[in-house]
Design an enzyme around this catalytic site. Structure first.
Site, PDB file in Angstrom:
ATOM      1  N   ARG A  43       0.876  -1.182   0.000  1.00 41.28           N
ATOM      2  CA  ARG A  43       0.000   0.000   0.000  1.00 41.28           C
ATOM      3  C   ARG A  43       0.904   1.220   0.000  1.00 41.28           C
ATOM      4  O   ARG A  43       1.457   1.604   1.029  1.00 41.28           O
ATOM      5  CB  ARG A  43      -0.885  -0.018   1.246  1.00 41.28           C
ATOM      6  CG  ARG A  43      -1.839   1.160   1.355  1.00 41.28           C
ATOM      7  CD  ARG A  43      -2.741   0.986   2.571  1.00 41.28           C
ATOM      8  NE  ARG A  43      -3.716   2.046   2.682  1.00 41.28           N
ATOM      9  CZ  ARG A  43      -3.491   3.209   3.286  1.00 41.28           C
ATOM     10  NH1 ARG A  43      -2.331   3.455   3.841  1.00 41.28           N
ATOM     11  NH2 ARG A  43      -4.435   4.129   3.321  1.00 41.28           N
ATOM     12  N   SER A 113     -12.570  -2.636   1.506  1.00 48.05           N
ATOM     13  CA  SER A 113     -12.617  -1.911   2.778  1.00 48.05           C
ATOM     14  C   SER A 113     -14.026  -1.438   3.093  1.00 48.05           C
ATOM     15  O   SER A 113     -14.697  -0.881   2.219  1.00 48.05           O
ATOM     16  CB  SER A 113     -11.738  -0.657   2.719  1.00 48.05           C
ATOM     17  OG  SER A 113     -10.392  -0.993   2.685  1.00 48.05           O
ATOM     18  N   LYS A 144      -3.379   6.502   9.063  1.00 45.99           N
ATOM     19  CA  LYS A 144      -4.238   6.913   7.933  1.00 45.99           C
ATOM     20  C   LYS A 144      -4.987   8.166   8.348  1.00 45.99           C
ATOM     21  O   LYS A 144      -5.954   8.108   9.106  1.00 45.99           O
ATOM     22  CB  LYS A 144      -5.214   5.790   7.575  1.00 45.99           C
ATOM     23  CG  LYS A 144      -6.092   6.083   6.359  1.00 45.99           C
ATOM     24  CD  LYS A 144      -6.853   4.821   5.953  1.00 45.99           C
ATOM     25  CE  LYS A 144      -8.127   5.081   5.181  1.00 45.99           C
ATOM     26  NZ  LYS A 144      -7.999   5.629   3.858  1.00 45.99           N
TER      27      LYS A 144
HETATM   28  N1  TZP Z   1      -7.184   1.717   6.878  1.00 44.34           N
HETATM   29  C1  TZP Z   1      -7.857   1.944   7.991  1.00 44.34           C
HETATM   30  S1  TZP Z   1      -6.817   2.280   9.288  1.00 44.34           S
HETATM   31  C2  TZP Z   1      -5.438   2.091   8.316  1.00 44.34           C
HETATM   32  C3  TZP Z   1      -5.837   1.790   7.032  1.00 44.34           C
HETATM   33  C4  TZP Z   1      -4.936   1.575   5.901  1.00 44.34           C
HETATM   34  C5  TZP Z   1      -4.050   2.256   8.827  1.00 44.34           C
HETATM   35  C6  TZP Z   1      -3.671   1.259   9.862  1.00 44.34           C
HETATM   36  O1  TZP Z   1      -2.369   1.490  10.311  1.00 44.34           O
HETATM   37  P1  TZP Z   1      -1.881   1.072  11.770  1.00 44.34           P
HETATM   38  O2  TZP Z   1      -0.511   1.683  11.854  1.00 44.34           O
HETATM   39  O3  TZP Z   1      -1.819  -0.423  11.810  1.00 44.34           O
HETATM   40  O4  TZP Z   1      -2.842   1.664  12.749  1.00 44.34           O
END
Ligand code: TZP
Ligand code: MG
Length: 221
Positions: A43, A113, A144
């Protein structure tokens, strides 16, 4: 649905080059593989396409050296997935429709998602030919910035109650809270910072993997 099995969805490492604070991305991936991740999602939101393809190919090559099968899933970029021979594609609500992915990559893993019950209903996710739902953020996360409001363990449990699709939970998950996320109904966990930003990504992956292996799996209703 694809030819891949559910165990492969248990622990996703989601890459983020910028969050690899202590080691280069490929070293993080190798360490995470050694620590027991079952799946990788590439990603990268800002990489130019050419670099994205090159990185995806490098990852594919690295994964080919591992005795167990670890699928490579590409986030968003269906074109990059085709270009590198990826095992799957993960898309969000605004991305390329899953029917199109299926038409061109019939056996691929397809993930979608969702961040609410309303999302599931609006896309009729239960009718879609997908392998899993990515659900989150479960907890708030700095990773995010444009993420939806955290759904919490209650939100996850509510989503669990309206779909039989495998749920891969994401957002603020680490080895401390992993067990309760699984207990709320997740079939798999996806993490970015817990592994990418760790000083010892192998140890971090191993701890998460141990929680998954020692937690009684959620029973589908
Ligand atoms: N989609 C929802 S939260 C997120 C994504 C891509 C990020 C999650 O990152 P982390 O560091 O595991 O909280
Ligand atoms: Mg997307």
């Amino acid at each position: 649905v694809s030819d891949y099995n559910r165990e492969m969805l248990a622990l996703h490492l989601i890459t983020n080059t910028a969050l690899c604070l202590h080691h280069p991305l490929l070293d993080v991936v190798q360490a995470a593989v050694n620590g027991g991740i079952s799946c990788i999602q590439l990603r990268e939101k800002t990489l130019p396409t050419r670099e994205f393809v090159a990185l995806a190919r490098e990852l594919k090559k690295l994964l080919a050296t591992i005795p167990r099968q670890i699928p490579l899933i590409i986030n968003d970029r269906f074109d990059v997935a085709l270009a590198c021979g990826a095992d799957g594609v993960h898309v969000g609500q605004e991305d390329i429709p899953v029917e199109i992915i299926r038409r061109w990559l019939p056996g691929a893993i397809v993930g979608l998602s969702v961040s609410s019950v309303a999302d599931i209903k609006s896309v009729e996710a239960n009718q879609l030919d997908i392998d899993y739902l990515g659900v989150g953020p479960v907890f708030s996360t700095p990773t995010k910035l444009d993420a939806a409001h955290p759904i919490g363990l209650d939100g996850l449990a509510l989503i669990r109650s309206i779909t039989r699709l495998p749920l891969v939970a994401i957002g603020g998950i680490n080895s401390q809270n992993a067990a309760e996320v699984l207990a709320a109904g997740a079939n798999g966990l996806a993490v970015v910072s817990a592994i990418c930003a760790a000083r010892d990504p192998e140890e971090s992956a191993r701890r998460l993997s141990t929680v998954i292996q020692t937690t009684v799996p959620h029973k589908f209703r």
